[in-house]
Design a protein around this motif. Structure first.
Motif, PDB file in Angstrom:
ATOM      1  N   ILE A  35      -5.437   3.096  10.753  1.00 17.75           N
ATOM      2  CA  ILE A  35      -4.360   4.199  10.824  1.00 17.75           C
ATOM      3  C   ILE A  35      -4.973   5.476  11.250  1.00 17.75           C
ATOM      4  CG2 ILE A  35      -2.773   5.568   9.413  1.00 17.75           C
ATOM      5  CD1 ILE A  35      -1.635   2.930   9.636  1.00 17.75           C
ATOM      6  N   GLN A  36      -6.398   5.693  10.792  1.00 11.60           N
ATOM      7  CA  GLN A  36      -6.663   7.172  11.369  1.00 11.60           C
ATOM      8  C   GLN A  36      -7.188   6.894  12.638  1.00 11.60           C
ATOM      9  OE1 GLN A  36      -7.677   9.990   9.772  1.00 11.60           O
ATOM     10  NE2 GLN A  36      -6.198   9.142   8.332  1.00 11.60           N
ATOM     11  N   ARG A  37      -7.784   5.901  13.190  1.00 12.32           N
ATOM     12  CA  ARG A  37      -7.925   5.618  14.836  1.00 12.32           C
ATOM     13  C   ARG A  37      -6.556   6.036  15.449  1.00 12.32           C
ATOM     14  NH1 ARG A  37     -10.185   0.119  16.679  1.00 12.32           N
ATOM     15  NH2 ARG A  37     -12.016   0.835  15.924  1.00 12.32           N
ATOM     16  N   TRP A  38      -5.708   5.331  15.270  1.00 17.41           N
ATOM     17  CA  TRP A  38      -4.130   5.404  15.857  1.00 17.41           C
ATOM     18  C   TRP A  38      -3.892   6.791  15.724  1.00 17.41           C
ATOM     19  CZ3 TRP A  38       0.536   4.844  12.496  1.00 17.41           C
ATOM     20  CH2 TRP A  38       1.820   4.924  13.100  1.00 17.41           C
ATOM     21  N   LEU A  39      -3.833   7.544  14.818  1.00 19.39           N
ATOM     22  CA  LEU A  39      -3.468   8.796  14.714  1.00 19.39           C
ATOM     23  C   LEU A  39      -4.056   9.739  15.604  1.00 19.39           C
ATOM     24  CD1 LEU A  39      -2.666   9.291  10.852  1.00 19.39           C
ATOM     25  CD2 LEU A  39      -0.965   8.834  12.803  1.00 19.39           C
ATOM     26  N   GLU A  40      -5.448   9.453  15.513  1.00 18.44           N
ATOM     27  CA  GLU A  40      -6.347  10.589  16.512  1.00 18.44           C
ATOM     28  C   GLU A  40      -6.069   9.991  17.891  1.00 18.44           C
ATOM     29  OE1 GLU A  40     -10.428   9.936  15.070  1.00 18.44           O
ATOM     30  OE2 GLU A  40      -9.784  10.790  13.092  1.00 18.44           O
TER      31      GLU A  40
ATOM     32  N   MET B   6       0.965  -1.112   0.035  1.00 13.71           N
ATOM     33  CA  MET B   6      -0.086  -0.095  -0.123  1.00 13.71           C
ATOM     34  C   MET B   6       0.721   1.248  -0.015  1.00 13.71           C
ATOM     35  SD  MET B   6      -2.728  -0.956   3.032  1.00 13.71           S
ATOM     36  CE  MET B   6      -4.053   0.121   2.411  1.00 13.71           C
ATOM     37  N   ASN B   7       0.458   2.289  -0.865  1.00 12.12           N
ATOM     38  CA  ASN B   7       1.194   3.446  -0.789  1.00 12.12           C
ATOM     39  C   ASN B   7       0.738   4.512   0.300  1.00 12.12           C
ATOM     40  OD1 ASN B   7      -0.945   5.063  -1.319  1.00 12.12           O
ATOM     41  ND2 ASN B   7      -0.588   4.678  -3.735  1.00 12.12           N
ATOM     42  N   ILE B   8       1.373   5.406   0.764  1.00  9.59           N
ATOM     43  CA  ILE B   8       1.200   6.402   1.593  1.00  9.59           C
ATOM     44  C   ILE B   8      -0.330   6.854   1.919  1.00  9.59           C
ATOM     45  CG2 ILE B   8       2.136   8.339   0.713  1.00  9.59           C
ATOM     46  CD1 ILE B   8       2.562   7.407   4.262  1.00  9.59           C
ATOM     47  N   GLU B   9      -0.779   7.160   0.459  1.00 10.69           N
ATOM     48  CA  GLU B   9      -2.209   7.527   0.507  1.00 10.69           C
ATOM     49  C   GLU B   9      -2.876   6.698   0.835  1.00 10.69           C
ATOM     50  OE1 GLU B   9      -2.952  11.096  -0.124  1.00 10.69           O
ATOM     51  OE2 GLU B   9      -0.805  11.030  -0.123  1.00 10.69           O
ATOM     52  N   GLN B  10      -3.065   5.400   0.323  1.00 10.37           N
ATOM     53  CA  GLN B  10      -3.807   4.339   0.885  1.00 10.37           C
ATOM     54  C   GLN B  10      -3.988   4.064   2.201  1.00 10.37           C
ATOM     55  OE1 GLN B  10      -1.947   1.457  -1.873  1.00 10.37           O
ATOM     56  NE2 GLN B  10      -3.806   1.354  -3.050  1.00 10.37           N
ATOM     57  N   LEU B  11      -2.555   3.894   2.643  1.00 11.92           N
ATOM     58  CA  LEU B  11      -2.331   3.992   4.290  1.00 11.92           C
ATOM     59  C   LEU B  11      -3.299   4.978   5.166  1.00 11.92           C
ATOM     60  CD1 LEU B  11       1.333   2.850   4.374  1.00 11.92           C
ATOM     61  CD2 LEU B  11      -0.756   1.552   5.174  1.00 11.92           C
ATOM     62  N   ARG B  12      -2.930   6.181   4.597  1.00 16.52           N
ATOM     63  CA  ARG B  12      -3.634   7.480   5.272  1.00 16.52           C
ATOM     64  C   ARG B  12      -5.308   7.161   5.545  1.00 16.52           C
ATOM     65  NH1 ARG B  12      -0.695  11.401   1.952  1.00 16.52           N
ATOM     66  NH2 ARG B  12       1.063  11.933   3.271  1.00 16.52           N
ATOM     67  N   THR B  13      -5.765   6.474   4.506  1.00 17.44           N
ATOM     68  CA  THR B  13      -7.259   6.248   4.504  1.00 17.44           C
ATOM     69  C   THR B  13      -7.768   5.316   5.386  1.00 17.44           C
ATOM     70  OG1 THR B  13      -7.238   5.290   2.471  1.00 17.44           O
ATOM     71  CG2 THR B  13      -7.597   7.446   2.298  1.00 17.44           C
ATOM     72  N   ASP B  14      -6.885   4.278   5.522  1.00 15.10           N
ATOM     73  CA  ASP B  14      -7.247   3.000   6.374  1.00 15.10           C
ATOM     74  C   ASP B  14      -7.724   3.545   7.683  1.00 15.10           C
ATOM     75  OD1 ASP B  14      -6.588   0.827   8.439  1.00 15.10           O
ATOM     76  OD2 ASP B  14      -6.323  -0.238   6.653  1.00 15.10           O
ATOM     77  N   TRP B  15      -9.019   2.913   7.993  1.00 10.85           N
ATOM     78  CA  TRP B  15      -9.697   3.358   9.417  1.00 10.85           C
ATOM     79  C   TRP B  15      -8.858   3.038  10.661  1.00 10.85           C
ATOM     80  CZ3 TRP B  15     -11.074   0.083  13.150  1.00 10.85           C
ATOM     81  CH2 TRP B  15     -10.878  -1.379  12.941  1.00 10.85           C
TER      82      TRP B  15
END
Length: 118
Positions: free
Chosen positions: A12-17, A1-10
């Motif tokens: 990943i979003q939960r982790w970042l938040e 997966m590229n960085i753009e695809q990773l950014r949209t993974d739910w």
């Protein structure tokens, strides 16, 4: 997966938040995401599939009801350790990479910890 695809993974979003990483500089955020992405690529899975691997269904009649899989969590933790041990850099830097992946899992509800660095 590229960085753009990773950014949209739910996951990943939960982790970042949850880890309040969204307040960091975008390069820092991307660096964290890339580490998790590199591990996921190494094991041939997506971040959300990695989280799922650490869970198991409680009741076969309700597949949405899950609990921690001790076997899955142990296998993932061993895999993270083997992956990080194989990275280049100092022992400390390899431990940081492994702990970033573990931190991703922790912020997605998977209680996991590595071996002490000392």
């Amino acid at each position: 997966m590229n960085i753009e695809q990773l950014r949209t993974d739910w996951t990943i979003q939960r982790w970042l938040e949850s880890a309040e990483l969204l307040e960091e500089d975008q390069r820092e955020i991307d660096g964290h995401i890339e580490v998790v992405g590199e591990y996921c690529e190494h094991v041939g899975t997506s971040p959300s599939e990695l989280v799922e691997k650490c869970l198991r269904p409680v009741d076969s009649a309700d597949p949405d009801q899950r609990e921690m899989s001790l076997k899955g969590r142990r296998e993932v933790n061993t895999s993270i350790q083997e992956w990080s041990d194989g990275l280049t850099g100092t022992r400390f830097m390899r431990a940081i990479a492994g702990n970033m992946v573990r931190g991703f899992l922790v912020h997605n509800g998977i209680l996991i910890q590595g071996n002490p660095v000392l």
